[in-house]
Motif scaffolding. Structure first.
Motif, PDB file in Angstrom:
ATOM      1  N   UNK A 199     162.782  16.371  35.955  1.00 29.73           N
ATOM      2  CA  UNK A 199     163.539  15.307  35.304  1.00 29.73           C
ATOM      3  C   UNK A 199     164.452  14.603  36.303  1.00 29.73           C
ATOM      4  N   UNK A 226     155.779  10.124  34.125  1.00 33.20           N
ATOM      5  CA  UNK A 226     156.359   9.890  32.795  1.00 33.20           C
ATOM      6  C   UNK A 226     155.239   9.710  31.768  1.00 33.20           C
TER       7      UNK A 226
ATOM      8  N   UNK C 257     172.118  14.789  30.798  1.00 32.41           N
ATOM      9  CA  UNK C 257     171.026  15.293  31.621  1.00 32.41           C
ATOM     10  C   UNK C 257     169.897  14.271  31.677  1.00 32.41           C
ATOM     11  N   UNK C 258     169.329  14.086  32.867  1.00 23.98           N
ATOM     12  CA  UNK C 258     168.182  13.180  32.947  1.00 23.98           C
ATOM     13  C   UNK C 258     167.017  13.759  32.165  1.00 23.98           C
ATOM     14  N   UNK C 259     166.272  12.906  31.482  1.00 27.82           N
ATOM     15  CA  UNK C 259     165.097  13.373  30.742  1.00 27.82           C
ATOM     16  C   UNK C 259     163.896  12.540  31.136  1.00 27.82           C
ATOM     17  N   UNK C 260     162.780  13.206  31.206  1.00 30.42           N
ATOM     18  CA  UNK C 260     161.565  12.502  31.585  1.00 30.42           C
ATOM     19  C   UNK C 260     161.185  11.545  30.450  1.00 30.42           C
ATOM     20  N   UNK C 261     161.017  10.272  30.822  1.00 29.33           N
ATOM     21  CA  UNK C 261     160.608   9.305  29.810  1.00 29.33           C
ATOM     22  C   UNK C 261     161.764   8.588  29.144  1.00 29.33           C
ATOM     23  N   UNK C 263     164.665   6.519  30.562  1.00 26.74           N
ATOM     24  CA  UNK C 263     165.329   5.988  31.749  1.00 26.74           C
ATOM     25  C   UNK C 263     166.716   5.474  31.391  1.00 26.74           C
ATOM     26  N   UNK C 264     167.713   6.048  32.053  1.00 30.59           N
ATOM     27  CA  UNK C 264     169.062   5.520  31.872  1.00 30.59           C
ATOM     28  C   UNK C 264     169.732   5.470  33.227  1.00 30.59           C
TER      29      UNK C 264
END
Lengths: 248, 306, 278
Positions: A199, A226, C257-261, C263-264
């Motif tokens: 991630x 992704x 927390x960064x999350x896959x899919x 995008x921030x």
């Protein structure tokens, strides 16, 4: 686009243990490139080999057009800097931040130290008030900011990041990742970032390489990852694992 | 000074946010001092050493008689009394005055040995530890050779070769006392050489010389200071031993070891001749040991990050 | 949550330091049935000290107090140290973060499991060995007989942690406290270990306290989550309802927390409010 870092057929051997088994990659100028893998995959070794901390057994490394030999000259270190994983171990315990940041300037004979130190501390969001503190007077996140300031003070074009946030709390991690993105944008840096966390890599990098047991598994763009458009089972496993626990 | 200003000064020293290099340094020294002074015995040791320094500095004022010229006719081997506090020796010299002047020679020996031996040990140890490989092997085997001999025997051999005299005794003791320091410095270097903060300096392009001198040595110095202080007692005793054997200070120098040696002949009937310098050696050795223990608590690099 | 296994009310842990008292845990209350409870917080939140206080592993210089700290009706703070020891390892077990530090390096894994069993139960050596092997099999170690004779440094991190779980579960405890049991492991191994833990907890009807910094992992594994901040519980919530968490700290932790899919850029950061700690 020109290549910033090119690695070809890199082999690294420690006491007969092959830590890297012929790894190749190319990082374009201004790009952010990620290396993902579990422990023993050789991702950190790759970074250390580029900086000269680990010996090359065979293969070539080219940085900004110059092929590197056995030793690195001073000019190399003005161009390539590194941020380490453990914020508690990467700052000298007996030196104030002032001394820490002065050191690279002294080594390279840079004159406008005062200004640069203040600017560096401002840039990483610490400010002048921190200048005479010791590392033990800082939190983990603050220490990592200092490590980033130290890496940036020589104004390099390439920053190598070895799990820069894995020792930090989640909320502090977000702050440090934001800081890294910001300095990259402002200074047009090239990043080569190592992490075990998919991630984080997809958040920070445009392209990435998945590594396992000293070998490259596959190279992907962040959007391929992704969209789950991966071809190797190992990558698929990692992706699944990053989604947390699923009860069957 | 009112309680308030003391309080604010302490707060300034203990501040987590020092605003100048000076404040940062003083703050650190203050923390070390607080840890040191929490140990009562260490304070006693420090008082003894300060007293030794004062006595040595003002020997001319404190000693009522000449240390070398005695009254052979009237004052031979007098017991302690009002005129001669610690009595007189076989040449009619005032023992108190001799001990006061002897403090100078003791300090002379101790300081010179420390100045010669500690830097050699530090240099050899850090270079061996940082360089590794052949350099390490060669330097450490030389160290081992020195360590293989008992200190006093080796010193005796050197003095025998160089000729008797206090300067040569100092040299001999220094030559025999650096190996343990090299060992300590090397061990300390090995624990830090693979740390990330040393790697970070390497990645700035620092030369090995600079890394050893500016980044590794400062980390070894505190354990070295502790060890040297604890060794002071041993150095004094070795110097006294050489003096006792007639190979150190030569008559009529008022060196404590030599004084005991000359008092040995009358030890049964005129005990004070040997007892007074013996007590002086005992007290000063104890002082250095207590001080060293206190410094260990105050400077221990492993206790916190201070 | 039929019967209450553990009842914690107003638990406090205080450490004396040079600069004064440090309140590591400041009035934590929760109760636990035969369920999986997650305790989540960042470093310094007091989550580990809470676990240690329940286990009775608080350093001696610290002071533990509580209005109630009862395990299966036994008041843990009033029983003798001997009775406490008898409970520990027998009815209450704990798994620590790194198996490297919690396994004895000079004893084979098998012997450690056997010793643990024999200190709490009177069983013959042969019987103990049989149960140890069965336990190693239960944590999905493929070749239990071989691992039985290995020393801790001869096995990988994941294997070591499985051995640790086997050692802790061999006495059949009713309450298991797991303090960051998988943080030192690789992500793929992490899930294997969690799967094993999950199966055993479900099969044996144990109560589990899962202490971790990783809110997402805990919420995917546990039934209920206690969120701690600065030594206090700021929120208790069902894991399935975590998305509707009320407290800004819980929400901030989930978001940052960064999350896959998703995008921030930049990531939302936590704006710590002093009143959270009050």
């Amino acid at each position: 686009m020109t290549a910033s870092i090119t690695v070809e057929g890199l082999e690294v051997v420690f006491d007969r243990f092959r830590a890297l088994k012929g790894v190749s990659l190319d990082v374009r100028e201004g790009e952010s490139y990620g290396l993902v893998g579990e422990s023993g995959s050789g991702k950190s070794t790759l970074l250390r080999t580029i900086t000269g901390l680990a010996p090359v057994a065979s293969g070539t490394i080219t940085v900004n057009g110059k092929t590197l030999g056995k030793t690195r000259d001073k000019a190399f270190y003005r161009d390539v800097q590194m941020v380490f994983q453990d914020p508690y171990g990467s700052l000298h315990p007996r030196q104030t931040l002032d001394r820490l940041l002065q050191e690279p300037l002294a080594i390279h004979g840079i004159a406008d130290g005062e200004k640069r130190i203040e600017r560096a501390l401002d840039e990483v969001g610490l400010g002048k008030g921190f200048r005479f503190r010791y590392a033990h007077q800082l939190s983990g996140g603050q220490r990592q900011r200092v490590a980033i300031a130290r890496a940036l003070i020589l104004e390099p074009s390439v920053l190598l990041l070895d799990e820069p946030t894995s020792a930090l709390d989640a909320s502090v991690q977000a702050e440090v990742l934001n800081l890294l993105e910001e300095v990259r944008r402002r200074r047009k840096l090239t990043f080569l970032m190592v992490s075990h966390d998919l991630a984080i890599i997809t958040h920070m990098c445009e392209r990435l390489m998945v590594m396992q047991n000293g070998e490259a598994v596959e190279t992907l763009t962040a959007s391929q990852l992704i969209g789950h458009r991966v071809s190797e089972d190992y990558t698929r496993n990692l992706l699944r694992a990053s989604e947390g626990f699923v009860r069957v | 000074m009112s309680a308030e200003t003391i309080q604010s000064r302490r707060a300034w020293l203990l501040s987590d946010r020092p605003v100048s290099r000076l404040q940062a340094r003083l703050g650190r020294a203050y923390v070390a001092w607080r840890r040191f002074s929490a140990n009562r015995l260490a304070l006693v040791g420090m008082l003894i050493i300060i007293a030794l320094l004062v006595v040595a500095a003002f020997a001319d004022v404190l000693a009522p008689y000449s240390p070398t010229v005695g009254d052979l006719k009237n004052a031979r081997l007098l017991p302690p009394g009002a005129a001669h506090w610690f009595g007189t020796d076989d040449l009619g010299r005032d023992i108190y005055s001799r001990i006061v002047y002897g403090a100078r020679w003791t300090l002379y020996v101790v300081i010179l040995v420390a100045i010669i031996a500690a830097p050699i040990g530090l240099l050899v140890g850090t270079i061996a530890g940082y360089a590794g490989g052949w350099t390490d092997t060669i330097l450490m085997r030389i160290t081992d050779i020195f360590l293989a001999f008992p200190k006093l025997v080796l010193a005796l051999a050197f003095v025998a070769a160089l000729g008797p005299g206090i300067e040569n005794a100092v040299l001999a003791i220094a030559i025999t006392s650096w190996p343990p320091y090299a060992r300590i410095a090397r061990a300390e270097t090995l624990t830090v050489r693979n740390s990330d903060y040393i790697k970070a300096v390497q990645l700035m392009g620092a030369s090995p010389f600079r890394i050893v001198l500016r980044h590794i040595m400062p980390l070894c110095i505190s354990s070295l200071i502790i060890r040297v202080t604890l060794d002071m007692a041993g150095i004094i005793l070795t110097a006294a031993g050489l003096g006792f054997l007639g190979l150190g200070a030569q008559p009529p120098l008022p060196e404590w070891g030599a004084m005991i040696a000359s008092g040995r002949r009358f030890i049964l009937d005129q005990w004070w001749v040997a007892a007074a310098p013996g007590a002086a050696i005992l007290i000063v050795s104890l002082g250095f040991n207590l001080l060293g223990d206190g410094l260990r608590d105050a400077l221990d690099p492993r206790s916190g990050d201070q | 949550m039929s019967d209450t296994l553990l009842d914690v009310d107003d638990l406090r842990v205080t450490f004396p330091t040079r600069t004064g008292l440090v309140h590591a845990v400041r009035g934590v209350s929760f109760s636990l049935g035969r369920e999986r409870l997650g305790i989540v917080g960042e470093s310094g939140s007091g989550k580990s000290q809470t676990g240690r206080a329940i286990m009775g592993l608080t350093p001696p210089q610290a002071e533990v107090s509580a209005r109630k700290l009862a395990f299966d009706g036994i008041d843990l703070l009033s029983i003798s140290p001997r009775q406490r020891r008898a409970l520990r390892g027998n009815r209450i077990a704990m798994i620590l973060q790194d198996p490297k530090y919690s396994l004895d390096p000079v004893m084979t894994i098998g012997r450690q499991i056997v010793e643990t069993l024999r200190t709490h139960e009177k069983v013959s050596k042969a019987e103990a060995r049989k149960r140890a092997l069965a336990m190693l099999q239960a944590v999905q170690i493929r070749d239990p007989a071989r691992v039985f004779d290995l020393y801790p440094h001869e096995v990988s991190g994941g294997m070591g942690q499985r051995a640790m779980i086997a050692m802790m579960l061999v006495t059949g405890p009713e309450l298991m406290i797991a303090d960051e049991p998988t943080s030192a492991l690789d992500v793929t191994v992490q899930l294997d270990v969690l799967k094993i833990l999950d199966k055993l907890v479900a099969e044996r009807g144990m109560g589990l306290i899962f202490i971790s910094h990783d809110l997402r992992l805990v919420s995917s594994f546990c039934d209920r989550v206690v969120v701690m901040y600065a030594g206090k519980v700021v929120e208790q919530i069902k894991a399935s309802e975590l998305r509707d968490a009320q407290h800004p700290y819980t929400r901030g932790l989930l978001n940052c927390m960064p999350r896959i899919g998703f995008e921030r850029h930049p990531l939302p950061v936590l704006d710590r409010k002093p009143e959270w700690a009050e």
